[in-house]
Write an enzyme that holds these catalytic residues in place. Structure first.
Site, short mmCIF file in Angstrom:
data_model
loop_
_atom_site.label_atom_id
_atom_site.label_comp_id
_atom_site.label_asym_id
_atom_site.label_seq_id
_atom_site.Cartn_x
_atom_site.Cartn_y
_atom_site.Cartn_z
CD GLU A 263 -4.17 -5.68 5.11
OE1 GLU A 263 -4.95 -5.17 4.29
OE2 GLU A 263 -3.17 -6.36 4.76
CB SER B 24 -10.44 7.67 1.28
OG SER B 24 -11.44 8.46 1.88
CD1 TRP B 25 -11.07 2.81 4.45
CD2 TRP B 25 -12.71 2.71 5.96
NE1 TRP B 25 -11.39 1.50 4.64
CE2 TRP B 25 -12.39 1.40 5.55
CE3 TRP B 25 -13.72 2.91 6.89
CZ2 TRP B 25 -13.04 0.28 6.07
CZ3 TRP B 25 -14.36 1.79 7.40
CH2 TRP B 25 -14.02 0.48 6.99
CG ASP B 26 -6.37 2.76 4.93
OD1 ASP B 26 -5.70 1.83 5.41
OD2 ASP B 26 -7.26 2.59 4.08
CE1 TYR C 160 -3.10 -1.68 -4.02
CE2 TYR C 160 -4.23 -0.31 -5.61
CZ TYR C 160 -4.28 -1.18 -4.56
OH TYR C 160 -5.49 -1.57 -4.04
CG ASP D 97 -11.63 -4.10 -0.20
OD1 ASP D 97 -12.17 -3.24 0.52
OD2 ASP D 97 -10.52 -3.91 -0.74
N GLY E 256 -15.18 -0.55 1.94
CA GLY E 256 -14.12 -0.82 2.89
C GLY E 256 -14.01 -2.29 3.25
CE1 TYR F 36 -3.78 -2.43 0.67
CE2 TYR F 36 -2.38 -3.30 2.40
CZ TYR F 36 -3.49 -3.41 1.60
OH TYR F 36 -4.33 -4.50 1.72
NE ARG G 182 -4.76 -9.18 -0.96
CZ ARG G 182 -5.02 -7.91 -0.65
NH1 ARG G 182 -5.00 -7.53 0.60
NH2 ARG G 182 -5.31 -7.03 -1.59
CE1 TYR H 148 -7.36 -7.32 2.53
CE2 TYR H 148 -9.16 -6.94 1.02
CZ TYR H 148 -8.00 -6.51 1.63
OH TYR H 148 -7.51 -5.26 1.35
#
Length: 433
Positions: A397, A34-36, A83, A170, A168, A29, A203, A353
């Site tokens: 994470e 954004s929300w991070d 990315y 995903d 968010g 990353y 993932r 995930y």
């Protein structure tokens, strides 16, 4: 141990700082999410009020003319192929004429107003001296206006996400049904950078990723226009709508600070809360479900997103929602942080995930909601459990909610930020926006 945990968390946020913003983690990353950034600002406010303010100012420096706040702001110092989908994927329509920055065309959940208000409250003297709220408040208004005006695709007072990445959460099982109608692009047409940093079992699958790419490319090719007919995936998400309602409450507080009328924000928050409960809450199940805007049917997978409305002040179904959260599906009070998906479901996957693992950001939202509604003892157990999980697995994470094993990226910024906030926030802070 507590002092050591705080020091380690601070080191992570310092190491992940990139001249005005913080990357979620080094490696997978390398840009601003954004929300991070909203979660990161909540932790940074305890270390440096100015840096926390800059985190949000940097993100809103990439706000689009239509008001949207993009999911990703690409760092021009990072190679374009670091990315996927990177800046080249999104095309000229995602390049901001005012700054030359390239962004994603998608958005993420609107946690920013709550974060901005908490950042202001952490050091109001510095905030006022820098004009932080005075500059950010109109940008936050435009961001919320975009969601209310452009994303109420069904016309029923609720905001839609038009891509799983916007939620968010995903690859949540909640998206399987509407995502199943999307024809995937072939795996050979794109390169998954994520699998170079985490195992395939942690993932999304290639099939899901092919559908994500299809939806993103179609949205890009349509000029990022928001319509129900043009959105193959259009879902009224309880997490997104709950955070928007909380954000309007935070904007009302900002309006009071700035000497403007808070009433319109309070009215929006109340109206959105009413719509959220009326359309997405199932009394028989005691939880909120997402709703497919095309079929008008609830997507009946129990996910952590259905518990996040606990953050909404004045929510009329708090006790019922808590009963569900503490039951067999999520075991709130026993497991920390909270699993992302129903523990009893046959397709629960503790390492993949958002299909089972526990995340610290959604855990923080439920912790904040518990405190908002005066459930301090349960919030305390959840908070201590999250800190214990970080001590066991490190700043990962996400973690297996049953074994505590860490997964995904290491030295993850919002995990560090949540840890700092849990260690630093005084007892009364969570009861107000």
């Amino acid at each position: 141990m507590t002092d050591d945990l705080a020091r380690r968390a601070r080191r992570i946020l310092l190491a992940n700082w990139r001249r005005g913003f913080t990357v979620p983690a080094q490696g997978l990353y390398p840009h601003q999410w954004s929300w991070d950034s909203a979660f990161i600002a909540l932790g940074l406010r305890h270390l440096s009020a100015v840096r926390a303010q800059r985190e949000l100012e940097s993100l809103f420096g990439a706000q689009w003319p239509d008001g949207r706040v993009p999911q990703i702001v690409f760092n021009p110092a990072v190679p374009a192929n670091a990315y996927f989908p990177g800046p080249d994927f999104w095309g000229p329509g995602a390049r901001l004429a005012s700054t030359g920055l390239v962004t994603s065309g998608l958005v993420q959940p609107p946690l920013h107003a709550l974060a901005a208000w908490k950042v202001h409250r952490a050091d109001p003297v510095t905030s006022r001296r820098r004009g932080f709220l005075r500059r950010l408040y109109p940008k936050l208004q435009r961001w919320h206006d975009y969601l209310f005006d452009r994303r109420d695709l069904a016309g029923d007072g609720l905001v839609c996400v038009i891509h799983p990445w916007e939620s968010g959460l995903d690859n949540s099982p909640a998206w399987d049904e509407p995502l199943g109608r999307v024809a995937p692009v072939a795996p050979a047409t794109f390169v998954r950078r994520d699998l170079g940093h985490a195992g395939a079992g942690e993932r999304p699958t290639d099939l899901d990723y092919g559908r994500y790419v299809r939806l993103a490319a179609d949205y890009r090719d349509a000029g990022f226009v928001d319509t129900l007919g043009g959105s193959a995936f259009a879902v009224e998400d309880p997490l997104t709508n709950a955070l928007l309602a909380v954000g309007e409450t935070a904007l009302a507080a900002m309006a009071g600070e700035l000497g403007t009328d808070p009433a319109p924000h309070r009215e929006r928050a109340a109206s959105l809360t009413n719509s959220l409960v009326a359309r997405l809450y199932d009394p028989a199940e005691g939880t909120f479900f997402a709703r497919d805007a095309h079929t008008k049917s609830l997507l009946r997978q129990r996910t952590v997103g259905g518990l996040v409305p606990l953050v909404v002040p004045g929510l009329p179904v708090v006790e019922e929602l808590l009963k569900t959260a503490r039951g067999e599906h999520f075991r709130l009070g026993e497991l920390s942080p909270v699993p992302s998906y129903d523990l009893t479901s046959a397709d629960f996957e503790p390492a993949r995930y958002w299909r089972g693992p526990a995340w610290f950001n959604t855990g923080w939202l439920i912790w904040h909601g518990l405190r908002t509604h005066g459930h301090d003892q349960l919030a305390g157990r959840l908070g201590e459990g999250m800190l214990d999980a970080i001590r066991l697995a490190g700043f990962r994470e996400y973690v297996d909610p049953l074994t505590g094993a860490g997964h995904g990226s290491d030295d993850f910024s919002w995990t560090a930020a949540v840890a700092i906030d849990l260690l630093e926030v005084p007892a009364a802070d969570g009861r107000t926006a």
